[in-house]
Design a protein around this motif. Sequence first.
Motif, PDB file in Angstrom:
ATOM      1  N   PHE A  36      -1.005  -1.882 -76.178  1.00 56.09           N
ATOM      2  CA  PHE A  36      -2.198  -2.800 -75.856  1.00 56.09           C
ATOM      3  C   PHE A  36      -2.845  -2.614 -77.250  1.00 56.09           C
ATOM      4  O   PHE A  36      -3.097  -1.703 -78.033  1.00 56.09           O
ATOM      5  N   GLU A  37      -3.394  -3.853 -77.670  1.00 53.79           N
ATOM      6  CA  GLU A  37      -4.023  -4.101 -78.866  1.00 53.79           C
ATOM      7  C   GLU A  37      -5.364  -4.170 -78.554  1.00 53.79           C
ATOM      8  O   GLU A  37      -6.067  -4.949 -77.479  1.00 53.79           O
ATOM      9  N   LEU A  38      -6.330  -3.341 -79.452  1.00 54.63           N
ATOM     10  CA  LEU A  38      -7.720  -3.445 -79.305  1.00 54.63           C
ATOM     11  C   LEU A  38      -8.354  -4.585 -79.810  1.00 54.63           C
ATOM     12  O   LEU A  38      -7.853  -5.264 -80.806  1.00 54.63           O
ATOM     13  N   GLU A  39      -9.666  -5.144 -79.428  1.00 56.39           N
ATOM     14  CA  GLU A  39     -10.317  -6.136 -80.173  1.00 56.39           C
ATOM     15  C   GLU A  39     -10.548  -5.825 -81.457  1.00 56.39           C
ATOM     16  O   GLU A  39     -10.821  -4.725 -81.876  1.00 56.39           O
ATOM     17  N   ARG A  40     -10.967  -6.728 -82.101  1.00 60.99           N
ATOM     18  CA  ARG A  40     -11.355  -6.566 -83.491  1.00 60.99           C
ATOM     19  C   ARG A  40     -12.605  -5.530 -83.819  1.00 60.99           C
ATOM     20  O   ARG A  40     -12.638  -4.963 -84.631  1.00 60.99           O
ATOM     21  N   PRO A  41     -13.883  -5.991 -83.102  1.00 54.80           N
ATOM     22  CA  PRO A  41     -14.928  -4.880 -83.358  1.00 54.80           C
ATOM     23  C   PRO A  41     -14.437  -3.339 -83.258  1.00 54.80           C
ATOM     24  O   PRO A  41     -15.427  -2.626 -83.776  1.00 54.80           O
ATOM     25  N   PRO A  97     -16.978  -1.019 -88.633  1.00 55.69           N
ATOM     26  CA  PRO A  97     -18.372   0.189 -88.232  1.00 55.69           C
ATOM     27  C   PRO A  97     -19.238  -0.910 -87.380  1.00 55.69           C
ATOM     28  O   PRO A  97     -19.248  -1.944 -87.416  1.00 55.69           O
ATOM     29  N   PRO A  98     -19.667   0.032 -86.541  1.00 59.53           N
ATOM     30  CA  PRO A  98     -20.876  -0.471 -85.927  1.00 59.53           C
ATOM     31  C   PRO A  98     -21.860  -1.345 -86.535  1.00 59.53           C
ATOM     32  O   PRO A  98     -22.276  -1.014 -87.494  1.00 59.53           O
ATOM     33  N   GLN A  99     -22.393  -2.624 -85.999  1.00 54.76           N
ATOM     34  CA  GLN A  99     -23.294  -3.443 -86.924  1.00 54.76           C
ATOM     35  C   GLN A  99     -24.673  -2.924 -86.757  1.00 54.76           C
ATOM     36  O   GLN A  99     -25.609  -3.454 -87.602  1.00 54.76           O
ATOM     37  N   SER A 100     -25.163  -1.986 -85.737  1.00 53.82           N
ATOM     38  CA  SER A 100     -26.555  -1.493 -85.560  1.00 53.82           C
ATOM     39  C   SER A 100     -26.583  -0.136 -85.656  1.00 53.82           C
ATOM     40  O   SER A 100     -25.525   0.716 -85.493  1.00 53.82           O
ATOM     41  N   GLU A 101     -27.840   0.315 -85.912  1.00 57.09           N
ATOM     42  CA  GLU A 101     -27.968   1.536 -86.317  1.00 57.09           C
ATOM     43  C   GLU A 101     -28.063   2.415 -84.835  1.00 57.09           C
ATOM     44  O   GLU A 101     -27.360   3.563 -84.646  1.00 57.09           O
ATOM     45  N   ARG A 102     -28.141   1.745 -83.818  1.00 57.19           N
ATOM     46  CA  ARG A 102     -28.396   2.462 -82.508  1.00 57.19           C
ATOM     47  C   ARG A 102     -26.706   2.689 -82.187  1.00 57.19           C
ATOM     48  O   ARG A 102     -26.401   3.742 -81.499  1.00 57.19           O
ATOM     49  N   GLY A 103     -26.033   1.700 -82.362  1.00 56.49           N
ATOM     50  CA  GLY A 103     -24.610   1.859 -82.036  1.00 56.49           C
ATOM     51  C   GLY A 103     -23.754   2.694 -82.931  1.00 56.49           C
ATOM     52  O   GLY A 103     -22.762   3.586 -82.354  1.00 56.49           O
ATOM     53  N   GLN A 104     -24.154   3.226 -84.149  1.00 54.66           N
ATOM     54  CA  GLN A 104     -23.531   4.106 -85.179  1.00 54.66           C
ATOM     55  C   GLN A 104     -23.961   5.345 -84.466  1.00 54.66           C
ATOM     56  O   GLN A 104     -23.066   6.439 -84.547  1.00 54.66           O
ATOM     57  N   GLN A 105     -25.233   5.634 -84.091  1.00 53.34           N
ATOM     58  CA  GLN A 105     -25.582   6.775 -83.661  1.00 53.34           C
ATOM     59  C   GLN A 105     -24.890   7.254 -82.119  1.00 53.34           C
ATOM     60  O   GLN A 105     -24.475   8.835 -82.216  1.00 53.34           O
ATOM     61  N   HIS A 162      -7.988   8.311 -79.481  1.00 54.08           N
ATOM     62  CA  HIS A 162      -8.425   8.301 -81.038  1.00 54.08           C
ATOM     63  C   HIS A 162     -10.044   7.889 -81.067  1.00 54.08           C
ATOM     64  O   HIS A 162     -10.341   7.500 -79.931  1.00 54.08           O
ATOM     65  N   GLU A 163     -10.517   8.095 -81.939  1.00 55.51           N
ATOM     66  CA  GLU A 163     -12.076   7.931 -82.041  1.00 55.51           C
ATOM     67  C   GLU A 163     -12.462   6.441 -81.910  1.00 55.51           C
ATOM     68  O   GLU A 163     -13.477   6.280 -81.504  1.00 55.51           O
ATOM     69  N   LYS A 164     -11.280   5.482 -82.417  1.00 56.63           N
ATOM     70  CA  LYS A 164     -12.029   4.172 -82.055  1.00 56.63           C
ATOM     71  C   LYS A 164     -12.390   3.770 -80.519  1.00 56.63           C
ATOM     72  O   LYS A 164     -12.963   2.866 -80.450  1.00 56.63           O
ATOM     73  N   SER A 165     -11.879   4.398 -79.697  1.00 54.88           N
ATOM     74  CA  SER A 165     -11.727   4.080 -78.123  1.00 54.88           C
ATOM     75  C   SER A 165     -13.207   4.569 -77.844  1.00 54.88           C
ATOM     76  O   SER A 165     -13.621   3.989 -76.687  1.00 54.88           O
ATOM     77  N   LEU A 166     -13.955   5.345 -78.529  1.00 57.92           N
ATOM     78  CA  LEU A 166     -15.281   5.787 -78.525  1.00 57.92           C
ATOM     79  C   LEU A 166     -16.234   4.555 -78.769  1.00 57.92           C
ATOM     80  O   LEU A 166     -17.443   5.053 -78.308  1.00 57.92           O
TER      81      LEU A 166
END
Length: 750
Positions: A96-101, A105-113, A171-175
């Motif tokens: 399964f291929e994950l989507e590009r996003p 890196p997360p585009q918002s500060e909330r998403g990074q937190q 893996h971490e990208k799944s989170l």
Amino acid sequence: MDQLRHNSVIKLVTDSGEHFYRVILDEPARKKTALVEIVSPSDDDQRTARGGRRRLEHTARRRAKPALPNTTAIIWFHRPELESLASEHLLLPIEFELERPYFVPPQSERGQQEFDRRRQLARLLLDSKYLRESLLIHGTFGPLIKETMALGCSRAQANKILSLLIRFGFHEKSLRDRRFRCGAPGQPRPCDPGGRRKAGRKTNAERLARKVQTEAPPQQPGVSTEWIIKILGADKKNSKLRMKMPERIDRILKHAFVQAYTFVNGVPVAVDLRQGQYPNRRQIIRVLTSTIPKMEELQNKTTAGHFQRNHRSLKEKAWKGIPGPGHTWCIDSTVGDIYLRSILNRTWIVGRPVVYVIVDVWSTAVMGFHVCLQHPSWPTAKIALFNCVAPPELMSALYGFSFSLALNPLPTLPASLWMDNGEYKSQGGRFFGMYVPDESFTPPRRPDWHGMTEVLHRIGKDRIQAIPGAIDARRKELEIRQYRPGLSVMTLPEFVEYLYTVFWRYNLTANRAHRLDATMKACGVVPSPAGLWRFGHDMGIGTQREFTRTTLITDMLPASPAHVTRNGVFKGQLDYGWPPGLEDEWGFLARNRHGWKLPGNYHPASLSKTWILPSSGLIELDLADTAIAPPHTPLFDFVDQMEHHTQSNAKREHETNLIRLQALERETQLIRNAKSRTREADALSKGGRPDITTARQMELESSLPPQDLSDSGRPFNARPPREAMNDAGQDHLAWMAQLLDEQSPENDHE
């Protein structure tokens, strides 16, 4: 079995259908394999029952798509059974291929937190060794869930983190959060009757109504599906008019939303629209800009040809697929942005020249060029090709300056030639196919396909702006695009030498560093068109085709017969002397057997040389010093001067006739007067007359000074000695000289 590695995905084909599983643990020694059934990210509509209370069919805030269910139930399979399914090709590995996003890196500060917190909570689940030990001991995820909760989260959040790892991979990208899927970007959200309400900030009237516990209807409803269809249909009808946005909106409202009419004096008149019954301007602009693709919008604003020339995508390089230097050339002509003067009379302005430029597509080097005053045609294109392959010493002799475009080795005819449509379809183009086996043409009105030739035309036109008399016909400012032919100063040969300097510098200095790879840089290749030309031939990928000089001259230069006369070989009125070693033989034959014609060729840029083809082979002749034209005069200037001289023949003949008639009238009058005086003298004459000799002597003596008349009593028939006559003649000339000296203004004292 490689298919049963940890974190891999497999597909099992059973009687109930296809099932997708994530491999959590594989223990060949214990013959056990732990799998978790997952739902494919590309098939979100498939749901599994989670239990609990029944879902409500209608909720207060309906979601467009419900959240994905958690998948944490472990299924332990007997490993030999899976091996048997694999041998029957009923167990297949899946990726399964994950989507590009997920990979940025997360585009918002909330998403990074949120991402950082999830990674902190999932560190035990991501530890494959710890995960294996826990599953072998307990057989379920329960203890791992409790340990994750101890890190500071709820059970629901721990189960969600575990479900994300199982669904998308350990893996971490799944989170990463899935906020990028919120709102369905690009999807229409019409406000149809009975559907969703208008989004956005409420008006002041609506906000005041809510404070008093009432509901005020919006003054302007949202855009519905019907409005969208009407707007797009009316705009498509007027798309070819290429209007500005205000006029587009007016026509859309008129054609799509004005539907009520009334009769005034028998004429139908549109009834004014009511507010809320049609979209406002902002809504129409929103529909047009969000629904119509950008490319289609740009195509509607311009013509198809202009779009292809200036806005289409650039997919390839012109030199891609070319084997090497010298294989493919491109030829194109343009009108020079400069006015020229005649070489024979600089007060004459001969107009703007036509410039042919030929470029090697692989190295982008200028192979040669030709400047003329004739219209573009295949004969002039052949002359430009001849200039490319002619020896530098011949070109230098024709133009009168050192002509070498710094190309080593010297160019030869290519294997492929790109040309214009007219030259390709002409008779000359078909004839030239025997020399260039592959010919192709660019479509009409597509200068962007000419590639480097258009660039070189631009470079040349930019460089000549410093010359007086040059213009810039490409400027949009009409007040700057000035045509002043009277400022021109250059002749055609001088302009040719100027262009030669421009192209010579281009071949040696144009930056082609982007064409050098690591190997070429290590070899020390000069990053210029001339450097690429030399490198390609040194590496053996250049194209060289040998043709004899006779073939090139007779087939590529214009043909014109030469006339062998008793005075030499003439081309028209131009004298080219005699061929070396044939003066006596040809001069004898031409004088005694009249002249004859020979096939010949010439170069229209210079009259300094011509070529004739007798039976012995091609002979090159230089313009004689006694010719009526300077050596490096272009053919057009010479013909123009001869034509200008011919146009005044009638005037000169008229003036000559007047002079001849005046002279004839004077001669007739003199004869008439002489006859009359002679008749009068004969009538008055009495007595004898001296003979002619005596009369001549008397006439001579009458013109001498009186002191020199020493024998005035000599009879008429006495003849003086010869010496006396000679002395008298000399004295007469001296006396005449003395009289002229005395009559000069310097001796006039009265």
